[in-house]
Design a protein around this motif. Structure first.
Motif, mmCIF file in Angstrom:
data_model
loop_
_atom_site.group_PDB
_atom_site.id
_atom_site.type_symbol
_atom_site.label_atom_id
_atom_site.label_comp_id
_atom_site.label_asym_id
_atom_site.label_seq_id
_atom_site.Cartn_x
_atom_site.Cartn_y
_atom_site.Cartn_z
ATOM 1 N N CYS A 53 6.131 0.867 0.704
ATOM 2 C CA CYS A 53 6.148 2.298 1.001
ATOM 3 C C CYS A 53 5.705 3.111 -0.211
ATOM 4 C CB CYS A 53 7.546 2.730 1.448
ATOM 5 S SG CYS A 53 7.968 2.207 3.121
ATOM 6 N N SER A 54 6.082 2.675 -1.383
ATOM 7 C CA SER A 54 5.652 3.354 -2.603
ATOM 8 C C SER A 54 4.135 3.258 -2.776
ATOM 9 C CB SER A 54 6.368 2.740 -3.810
ATOM 10 O OG SER A 54 5.945 3.362 -5.010
ATOM 11 N N THR A 55 3.582 2.084 -2.515
ATOM 12 C CA THR A 55 2.133 1.892 -2.622
ATOM 13 C C THR A 55 1.388 2.710 -1.582
ATOM 14 O OG1 THR A 55 2.476 -0.367 -3.440
ATOM 15 C CG2 THR A 55 0.282 0.169 -2.599
ATOM 16 N N ASN B 244 -5.288 -4.114 -2.634
ATOM 17 C CA ASN B 244 -5.370 -5.407 -1.932
ATOM 18 C C ASN B 244 -4.469 -5.465 -0.699
ATOM 19 O OD1 ASN B 244 -7.261 -6.698 -3.709
ATOM 20 N ND2 ASN B 244 -5.594 -6.943 -5.201
ATOM 21 N N ILE B 245 -4.435 -4.359 0.040
ATOM 22 C CA ILE B 245 -3.694 -4.309 1.300
ATOM 23 C C ILE B 245 -4.694 -4.371 2.451
ATOM 24 C CG2 ILE B 245 -2.209 -2.893 2.768
ATOM 25 C CD1 ILE B 245 -0.933 -1.766 0.268
ATOM 26 N N PRO C 168 15.759 -6.889 6.532
ATOM 27 C CA PRO C 168 16.453 -7.789 5.608
ATOM 28 C C PRO C 168 15.773 -7.799 4.230
ATOM 29 C CG PRO C 168 16.141 -8.835 7.748
ATOM 30 C CD PRO C 168 15.327 -7.577 7.753
ATOM 31 N N ASP C 169 14.447 -7.590 4.211
ATOM 32 C CA ASP C 169 13.697 -7.568 2.960
ATOM 33 C C ASP C 169 13.383 -6.121 2.583
ATOM 34 O OD1 ASP C 169 12.310 -8.285 0.730
ATOM 35 O OD2 ASP C 169 10.646 -9.260 1.778
ATOM 36 N N ASP C 170 14.433 -5.335 2.374
ATOM 37 C CA ASP C 170 14.235 -3.913 2.120
ATOM 38 C C ASP C 170 13.571 -3.642 0.774
ATOM 39 O OD1 ASP C 170 17.252 -3.014 0.549
ATOM 40 O OD2 ASP C 170 16.862 -4.989 1.396
ATOM 41 N N ALA C 171 13.741 -4.536 -0.208
ATOM 42 C CA ALA C 171 13.115 -4.332 -1.513
ATOM 43 C C ALA C 171 11.589 -4.394 -1.398
ATOM 44 C CB ALA C 171 13.617 -5.368 -2.504
ATOM 45 N N GLU C 172 11.090 -5.370 -0.661
ATOM 46 C CA GLU C 172 9.643 -5.476 -0.465
ATOM 47 C C GLU C 172 9.117 -4.309 0.360
ATOM 48 O OE1 GLU C 172 5.653 -6.910 -0.183
ATOM 49 O OE2 GLU C 172 7.291 -7.014 -1.638
ATOM 50 N N LEU C 173 9.903 -3.901 1.347
ATOM 51 C CA LEU C 173 9.506 -2.770 2.184
ATOM 52 C C LEU C 173 9.424 -1.488 1.355
ATOM 53 C CD1 LEU C 173 8.830 -2.373 5.184
ATOM 54 C CD2 LEU C 173 11.196 -1.712 5.549
ATOM 55 N N GLN C 174 10.370 -1.299 0.460
ATOM 56 C CA GLN C 174 10.358 -0.122 -0.411
ATOM 57 C C GLN C 174 9.149 -0.145 -1.342
ATOM 58 O OE1 GLN C 174 12.879 2.674 -0.600
ATOM 59 N NE2 GLN C 174 10.847 3.271 -1.306
ATOM 60 N N ARG C 175 8.795 -1.319 -1.830
ATOM 61 C CA ARG C 175 7.618 -1.451 -2.700
ATOM 62 C C ARG C 175 6.354 -1.064 -1.948
ATOM 63 N NH1 ARG C 175 3.417 -4.458 -3.680
ATOM 64 N NH2 ARG C 175 3.842 -5.834 -1.891
ATOM 65 N N GLN D 48 -10.689 8.134 1.806
ATOM 66 C CA GLN D 48 -10.150 7.942 0.461
ATOM 67 C C GLN D 48 -8.916 7.045 0.494
ATOM 68 O OE1 GLN D 48 -9.456 11.653 -1.546
ATOM 69 N NE2 GLN D 48 -11.572 12.367 -1.291
ATOM 70 N N PHE D 49 -8.115 7.188 1.540
ATOM 71 C CA PHE D 49 -6.926 6.347 1.681
ATOM 72 C C PHE D 49 -7.331 4.884 1.853
ATOM 73 C CE2 PHE D 49 -3.409 4.551 4.300
ATOM 74 C CZ PHE D 49 -2.400 4.681 3.368
ATOM 75 N N ALA D 50 -8.387 4.642 2.620
ATOM 76 C CA ALA D 50 -8.889 3.277 2.800
ATOM 77 C C ALA D 50 -9.306 2.679 1.459
ATOM 78 C CB ALA D 50 -10.062 3.276 3.778
ATOM 79 N N ALA D 51 -9.945 3.469 0.620
ATOM 80 C CA ALA D 51 -10.342 2.999 -0.710
ATOM 81 C C ALA D 51 -9.114 2.661 -1.548
ATOM 82 C CB ALA D 51 -11.193 4.063 -1.400
ATOM 83 N N HIS D 52 -8.073 3.463 -1.401
ATOM 84 C CA HIS D 52 -6.816 3.209 -2.113
ATOM 85 C C HIS D 52 -6.212 1.876 -1.680
ATOM 86 C CE1 HIS D 52 -2.779 3.771 -3.715
ATOM 87 N NE2 HIS D 52 -2.289 3.656 -2.494
ATOM 88 N N LEU D 53 -6.247 1.578 -0.386
ATOM 89 C CA LEU D 53 -5.702 0.318 0.118
ATOM 90 C C LEU D 53 -6.507 -0.874 -0.389
ATOM 91 C CD1 LEU D 53 -4.717 1.117 3.823
ATOM 92 C CD2 LEU D 53 -3.347 1.301 1.744
ATOM 93 N N ARG D 54 -7.831 -0.731 -0.420
ATOM 94 C CA ARG D 54 -8.666 -1.814 -0.950
ATOM 95 C C ARG D 54 -8.311 -2.114 -2.399
ATOM 96 N NH1 ARG D 54 -12.791 1.306 1.437
ATOM 97 N NH2 ARG D 54 -13.358 0.534 3.506
ATOM 98 N N ALA D 55 -8.136 -1.068 -3.180
ATOM 99 C CA ALA D 55 -7.792 -1.250 -4.587
ATOM 100 C C ALA D 55 -6.428 -1.920 -4.745
ATOM 101 C CB ALA D 55 -7.807 0.098 -5.305
#
Length: 250
Positions: free
Chosen positions: A217-219, A143-144, A208-215, A134-141
């Motif tokens: 992690c949320s996904t 686009n990771i 250095p790009d903590d904003a993108e990393l936080q995004r 199910q997690f794999a399906a979540h990643l596909r949706a």
């Protein structure tokens, strides 16, 4: 007389309501008192295990014992992957894996660059996402890009076979993001019978790009602490015996 009877009836009803609410509070604290108590440490709930790399397994075991007072036990080898490990528990569903090259598998690619690590360093971590399909399906949706789920196994020194499935992100941001693991339902989680006495106090990923990393992690549903830093770094702290604390970095 009617007023007295009504007052007594009202008191009885009030006592019953109070009793019912009291029982409800004991059975369902989240409902009456809001959010459950926060974790007292800074470790993510999704953490499965930390990987501490070293070019020599005995040296890695000695290092951890020196800093925590707990000696990790030999876990086994990873056939075809060129590594072997030792384990210790960090509490329920969390453990530390000390990983090093297996001298009996010379010639296997050193994918984690362990041969150059004379001093133990964090080389990654694993998270448990629940149902990995199910997690794999979540990643596909989302686009990771990822690889897996792929089956894995390791035989313990006592002959017991451990089995799991893993999923790896195509871009793990220099090992800051974890790989994901789901253990076979018939497999005893390593934290159950690995040497105890240690616990994870905190895990932090910084970039250095903590904003993108936080995004990301949320996904990925990762409740891990994210901080800003000049370079990518994975940091953890582990409490051992007699108040000892071991700080680890990548």
């Amino acid at each position: 007389m009617l007023v007295t009877i009504g007052a007594r009836l009202s008191q009885k009803i009030s006592r019953r309501i109070f009793a019912a609410l009291t029982v409800g509070a004991l059975a369902s604290p989240r409902l009456l008192f809001g959010k459950p108590e926060a974790k007292k440490d800074n470790s993510p709930t999704v953490l499965d295990h930390l990987l501490l790399g070293c070019n020599d397994l005995d040296r890695g075991i000695a290092y951890v014992e020196q800093h925590t007072g707990v000696r990790a036990i030999f876990g086994g080898v990873h056939p075809g992957r060129g590594t072997r490990n030792a384990l210790l528990s960090l509490g329920e569903k969390h453990y530390l894996e000390i990983i090093a090259p297996d001298p009996q598998q010379a010639g296997v690619p050193d994918t984690r660059n362990l041969l150059g690590l004379t001093d133990p360093r964090l080389v990654g971590w694993a998270a448990h996402p629940g149902d990995i399909t199910q997690f794999a399906a979540h990643l596909r949706a989302a686009n990771i890009a990822f690889e897996g789920p792929l089956p894995g196994s390791r035989k313990r020194p006592d002959g017991r076979l451990l089995e799991w499935q893993t999923l790896n992100l195509k871009d793990d941001h220099s090992n800051l993001l974890p790989f994901f693991i789901e253990w076979n339902s018939n497999t005893v989680h390593p934290s159950v019978d690995a040497p105890s006495g240690c616990k994870i106090d905190g895990l932090t990923i910084s970039s250095p790009d903590d904003a993108e990393l936080q995004r990301l992690c949320s996904t990925l549903n990762l409740d891990v602490r994210v901080e800003h830093s000049d370079k990518p770094q994975l940091s953890a702290s582990i409490s051992g015996l007699s108040g000892r604390v071991m700080h680890l970095n990548s």
